[in-house]
Design a protein around this motif. Structure first.
Motif, PDB file in Angstrom:
ATOM      1  N   GLN A  34      56.611 -17.568   9.672  1.00  0.00           N
ATOM      2  CA  GLN A  34      57.491 -17.231  10.778  1.00  0.00           C
ATOM      3  C   GLN A  34      56.673 -16.663  11.942  1.00  0.00           C
ATOM      4  OE1 GLN A  34      60.552 -14.866   9.142  1.00  0.00           O
ATOM      5  NE2 GLN A  34      62.104 -15.695  10.496  1.00  0.00           N
ATOM      6  N   SER A  35      56.980 -17.146  13.125  1.00  0.00           N
ATOM      7  CA  SER A  35      56.302 -16.664  14.358  1.00  0.00           C
ATOM      8  C   SER A  35      54.816 -16.933  14.348  1.00  0.00           C
ATOM      9  CB  SER A  35      56.541 -15.154  14.541  1.00  0.00           C
ATOM     10  OG  SER A  35      57.903 -14.965  14.769  1.00  0.00           O
ATOM     11  N   SER A  36      54.402 -17.948  13.565  1.00  0.00           N
ATOM     12  CA  SER A  36      52.962 -18.276  13.539  1.00  0.00           C
ATOM     13  C   SER A  36      52.566 -19.040  14.801  1.00  0.00           C
ATOM     14  CB  SER A  36      52.661 -19.136  12.308  1.00  0.00           C
ATOM     15  OG  SER A  36      53.523 -20.282  12.345  1.00  0.00           O
ATOM     16  N   GLY A  37      53.564 -19.584  15.524  1.00  0.00           N
ATOM     17  CA  GLY A  37      53.242 -20.304  16.759  1.00  0.00           C
ATOM     18  C   GLY A  37      53.517 -21.791  16.642  1.00  0.00           C
ATOM     19  N   LYS A  38      54.291 -22.197  15.590  1.00  0.00           N
ATOM     20  CA  LYS A  38      54.550 -23.636  15.382  1.00  0.00           C
ATOM     21  C   LYS A  38      55.214 -24.244  16.624  1.00  0.00           C
ATOM     22  CE  LYS A  38      57.223 -23.668  11.689  1.00  0.00           C
ATOM     23  NZ  LYS A  38      57.822 -22.820  12.582  1.00  0.00           N
ATOM     24  N   SER A  39      56.332 -23.620  17.020  1.00  0.00           N
ATOM     25  CA  SER A  39      57.086 -24.198  18.159  1.00  0.00           C
ATOM     26  C   SER A  39      56.196 -24.251  19.391  1.00  0.00           C
ATOM     27  CB  SER A  39      58.320 -23.340  18.449  1.00  0.00           C
ATOM     28  OG  SER A  39      59.047 -23.172  17.266  1.00  0.00           O
ATOM     29  N   SER A  40      55.391 -23.214  19.579  1.00  0.00           N
ATOM     30  CA  SER A  40      54.524 -23.184  20.782  1.00  0.00           C
ATOM     31  C   SER A  40      53.518 -24.327  20.727  1.00  0.00           C
ATOM     32  CB  SER A  40      53.806 -21.835  20.861  1.00  0.00           C
ATOM     33  OG  SER A  40      54.774 -20.805  20.896  1.00  0.00           O
TER      34      SER A  40
ATOM     35  N   ARG B 210      64.552 -21.150  20.511  1.00  0.00           N
ATOM     36  CA  ARG B 210      63.772 -19.964  20.125  1.00  0.00           C
ATOM     37  C   ARG B 210      64.738 -18.851  19.773  1.00  0.00           C
ATOM     38  NH1 ARG B 210      58.593 -19.911  20.941  1.00  0.00           N
ATOM     39  NH2 ARG B 210      57.569 -21.670  21.929  1.00  0.00           N
TER      40      ARG B 210
ATOM     41  N   LYS C  52      47.008 -17.932  18.746  1.00  0.00           N
ATOM     42  CA  LYS C  52      46.971 -16.530  19.192  1.00  0.00           C
ATOM     43  C   LYS C  52      45.543 -15.983  19.230  1.00  0.00           C
ATOM     44  CE  LYS C  52      51.619 -15.792  17.383  1.00  0.00           C
ATOM     45  NZ  LYS C  52      52.611 -14.867  16.793  1.00  0.00           N
TER      46      LYS C  52
ATOM     47  N   ASP D 251      43.996 -15.489  21.778  1.00  0.00           N
ATOM     48  CA  ASP D 251      43.905 -14.606  22.950  1.00  0.00           C
ATOM     49  C   ASP D 251      44.384 -13.197  22.654  1.00  0.00           C
ATOM     50  OD1 ASP D 251      47.105 -15.143  24.488  1.00  0.00           O
ATOM     51  OD2 ASP D 251      46.416 -15.755  22.498  1.00  0.00           O
TER      52      ASP D 251
ATOM     53  N   ASN E  59      48.565 -20.545  23.057  1.00  0.00           N
ATOM     54  CA  ASN E  59      49.872 -20.904  23.613  1.00  0.00           C
ATOM     55  C   ASN E  59      50.331 -19.858  24.616  1.00  0.00           C
ATOM     56  OD1 ASN E  59      50.343 -23.158  21.817  1.00  0.00           O
ATOM     57  ND2 ASN E  59      50.502 -21.620  20.180  1.00  0.00           N
ATOM     58  N   ARG E  60      51.482 -20.061  25.150  1.00  0.00           N
ATOM     59  CA  ARG E  60      52.077 -19.074  26.070  1.00  0.00           C
ATOM     60  C   ARG E  60      52.477 -17.840  25.256  1.00  0.00           C
ATOM     61  NH1 ARG E  60      57.062 -22.036  28.505  1.00  0.00           N
ATOM     62  NH2 ARG E  60      57.281 -22.452  26.303  1.00  0.00           N
ATOM     63  N   SER E  61      52.219 -16.708  25.866  1.00  0.00           N
ATOM     64  CA  SER E  61      52.697 -15.479  25.193  1.00  0.00           C
ATOM     65  C   SER E  61      54.197 -15.359  25.459  1.00  0.00           C
ATOM     66  CB  SER E  61      51.978 -14.269  25.834  1.00  0.00           C
ATOM     67  OG  SER E  61      52.401 -14.214  27.201  1.00  0.00           O
ATOM     68  N   GLN E  62      54.816 -14.422  24.801  1.00  0.00           N
ATOM     69  CA  GLN E  62      56.256 -14.237  25.029  1.00  0.00           C
ATOM     70  C   GLN E  62      56.527 -13.903  26.493  1.00  0.00           C
ATOM     71  OE1 GLN E  62      58.525 -15.014  22.652  1.00  0.00           O
ATOM     72  NE2 GLN E  62      59.913 -14.894  24.418  1.00  0.00           N
TER      73      GLN E  62
ATOM     74  N   ILE F 151      56.519 -17.011  28.384  1.00  0.00           N
ATOM     75  CA  ILE F 151      57.769 -17.759  28.126  1.00  0.00           C
ATOM     76  C   ILE F 151      58.895 -17.158  28.956  1.00  0.00           C
ATOM     77  CG2 ILE F 151      59.531 -18.285  26.365  1.00  0.00           C
ATOM     78  CD1 ILE F 151      57.248 -18.462  24.301  1.00  0.00           C
TER      79      ILE F 151
END
Ligand SMILES: Nc1nc2c(ncn2[C@@H]2O[C@H](COP(=O)(O)OP(=O)(O)OP(=O)(O)O)[C@@H](O)[C@H]2O)c(=O)[nH]1
Length: 614
Positions: free
Chosen positions: A44-50, A63, A213, A215, A243-246, A249
């Motif tokens: 969860q929240s590993s960045g898959k969608s990103s 999201r 992540k 960064d 990816n983009r950070s929150q 986003i």
């Protein structure tokens, strides 16, 4: 040689067709499972969608907190010409093109809820989304629910295991390329994705490690050991992603800008600068696309073999349950007549000896009729007492002078009328044998089994015809009996007068002097003459009745049992013919499904042939 675009496009096409037919794996070696795919796996929240949005270059995934992805999302990317407009299409809404990717996100949420309801349940029925864009590579990815640790509000306790089972059902397939997403700001050793990948792909030949992540790793730490393959080594090089950070986003930083930012991050990074050409979501997309194309090329022969095997199995099943009937009335009429002929063949085999049953008709003639004739009450009817009664009544006031002509006629007529019973009984007995043979023939005609309505129509028509034949047969046998009364055989009586007295003179029988000519003896003699005549008639009828019954009933049943039916069917209009051929709905549904699957597999085989030999 087939181009990457054509091979991956081919697999995309077959995948879409599989989803239409509900083939998304799990039922034996389905075609879906034979198709190489890339499954995106991560905690969860590993960045898959990103990662997926970076690869597509568009903001389109739902999201939120807790489980967002609750159904597999099959994401088919199609590269289009530079400058063309991007759009998306869902398989469940084929006519609708989405240019607004916010609407794509909404459609994914709605389609997810359509199957799982507003609950937090998950479902393994995939959502099929195709994105056409100049900013993508040809690639198919399957976004799966994030491997989670704890159920949140509204989720069943089994959700953790349910998700793992679903993800496992994809990644355990040998044709599945695993994109394992691990956040670099957590110890890779605890990565759910790597743990699962190692389990199902211990040699790492089909696992691609992605570290997100980078960064936001703790200051002073980096991911070089992993990215340079010194730890958690895989057969394919790890790819680092930013990816983009929150915050990005929330600020609606667009994906293309995000990609540019990511490129700059790697090019200017002191730690990762030397790896920049092999880092980032664009490089990852190209790497995956090339690898997928290689795997597809390797798998083509096994896919073709599976398709051919499936086609043979479906054809065999279709032959077993019978091919669909053409809808034009000519073909329907032809089918109906063919089925009638199939029934007629079975019926005739029963009559002519190929199948049991015809012998029962012979049994009626050889046993039932003679037994019935034997039982006729001629003894009572021709008793001396009754002869005297009939002769006297026939004489009226003037007793007969020589032979009681009228008496004889009445005695003979009365006797002959007894034959009507056995004659009609023979007609009925043969009728019931024929009816039974019709019933058996209907049930034994294999081809008729799938057309219950036509089977009952044929049975009704055949039984109506047998009733007509029976009526005709009854009239004929009664006519035969009546003919015996209508004209007596004179020859018999001539011979009677010429024949010497057969009886030996028996003192008791000899006429006594002054004997009454109308004594018992006289009447006994009359009775015996009539009896002899009736025996002759009986012998005649025992032979002629079966001929009449066979001629009117059996011969007609063989020659014209369905003639009326054929005439009726020939006059029916199209929809009535269709109604006669209506089948068991389950059977029709089964055949429809098989026909669709057959179409899918044949189309897939043609597509592969067209592409593989380019
Ligand atoms: N700074 C930074 N944040 C990231 C990176 N990748 C993901 N995030 C953030 O991490 C959070 C989770 O990212 P998602 O892409 O939703 O992760 P996910 O695995 O799809 O999450 P679920 O599917 O909801 O389990 C979001 O707030 C992202 O902005 C990254 O490379 N750098």
């Amino acid at each position: 040689m087939a181009t990457m675009k054509s091979l991956i496009g081919l697999i995309n096409k077959i995948q879409r067709a599989c989803t239409v037919l509900g083939d998304h794996g799990g039922e034996g070696m389905s075609l879906w499972e034979a198709l190489p795919t890339v499954a995106v796996v991560g905690g969860q929240s590993s960045g898959k969608s990103s990662v997926l949005e970076s690869v597509v270059g568009r903001d389109f995934l739902p999201r939120g907190s807790g489980i967002v992805t609750r159904r597999p999302l099959v994401l088919q990317l199609h590269k289009t010409e530079e400058g063309t407009t991007e759009y998306a299409e869902f398989l469940h809404a084929p006519k609708k093109r989405f240019a607004d990717f916010a609407a794509v996100r909404k459609e994914i949420e709605d389609e997810t809820d359509r199957i799982t309801g507003k609950s937090k349940q998950i479902s393994n029925i995939p959502i099929q989304l195709s994105i056409y864009s100049p900013n993508v590579v040809n690639l198919t990815l399957i976004d799966l629910p994030g491997l989670t640790k704890v159920a949140v509000e509204g989720q069943p306790d089994s959700i953790v295991q349910d998700i793992e089972n679903m993800v496992r059902s994809y990644v355990e397939k040998p044709n599945c390329i695993i994109l394992a997403i691990s956040p670099a700001n957590q110890d890779i050793a605890t990565s759910d994705a790597i743990k699962l990948a190692r389990e199902v792909d211990p040699t790492g030949e089909r696992t691609f490690g992605v570290a997100t992540k980078l960064d936001i790793m703790d200051k002073g730490t980096d991911c070089l050991d992993v990215l340079e393959g010194r730890s958690y080594r895989l057969q394919h090089p790890w790819v680092g992603i930013v990816n983009r950070s929150q915050a990005d986003i929330n600020k609606r930083v667009d994906m293309i800008a995000a990609r540019r930012k990511e490129r700059e991050y790697f090019e200017t990074s002191p730690e990762y600068g030397h790896l920049a050409s092999r880092m980032g979501s664009e490089y990852l997309a190209k790497l995956l696309s090339q690898h997928l194309e290689t795997v597809i090329r390797q798998k083509i022969p096994s896919i073709v073999a599976l398709i051919n095997k499936s086609i043979d199995e479906i054809n065999a099943e279709l032959d077993r349950i019978g091919r669909p009937i053409a809808v034009d009335s000519g073909a329907q009429l032809y089918t109906i007549l063919e089925l009638c002929r199939a029934f007629d063949r079975v019926f005739k085999e029963h009559l002519d000896g190929g199948r049991p049953g015809g012998d029962r008709i012979y049994g009626v003639f050889d046993h039932q009729l003679p037994a019935a004739l034997k039982k006729l009450p001629f003894d009572r009817h021709l008793s001396t007492k009754n002869v005297q009664k009939v002769v006297s009544e026939a004489d009226g006031y003037q007793p007969h002078l020589i032979a009681p002509e009228q008496g004889y006629r009445r005695l003979i007529d009365g006797s002959i009328s007894y034959f009507k019973g056995p004659a009609e009984a023979t007609v009925d007995a043969v009728h019931f044998v024929l009816k039974e043979l019709v019933r058996k023939s209907i049930s034994e005609t294999e081809e008729l089994k799938r057309f219950p309505t036509l089977a009952s129509d044929i049975a009704a028509a055949a039984n109506e015809a047998l009733e007509r034949f029976r009526d005709e047969s009854r009239k004929t046998v009664l006519r035969l009996v009546d003919m015996e009364s209508s004209y007596l055989t004179v020859e018999f009586f001539r011979k009677l007068h010429l024949e010497p007295e057969k009886e030996k003179p028996n003192p008791r029988n000899a006429p006594q002097p002054n004997a009454d000519p109308y004594s018992d003896n006289h009447f006994r003699k009359i009775g015996s003459n009539v009896s002899a005549y009736i025996n002759m008639v009986c012998d005649t009828l025992r032979n002629s009745l079966p001929k009449a019954v066979v001629y009117c009933q059996v011969r007609e049943a063989k020659r014209s049992l369905l003639n009326f039916f054929y005439a009726q069917v020939g006059r029916k209009e199209k929809e009535k013919l269709g109604a006669m051929l209506d089948e068991d709905p389950q059977l029709m549904e089964r055949r429809g499904t098989l026909a669709k699957r057959l179409e899918l597999y044949k189309q897939a085989r043609d597509d592969i042939d067209a592409v593989a030999w380019k």
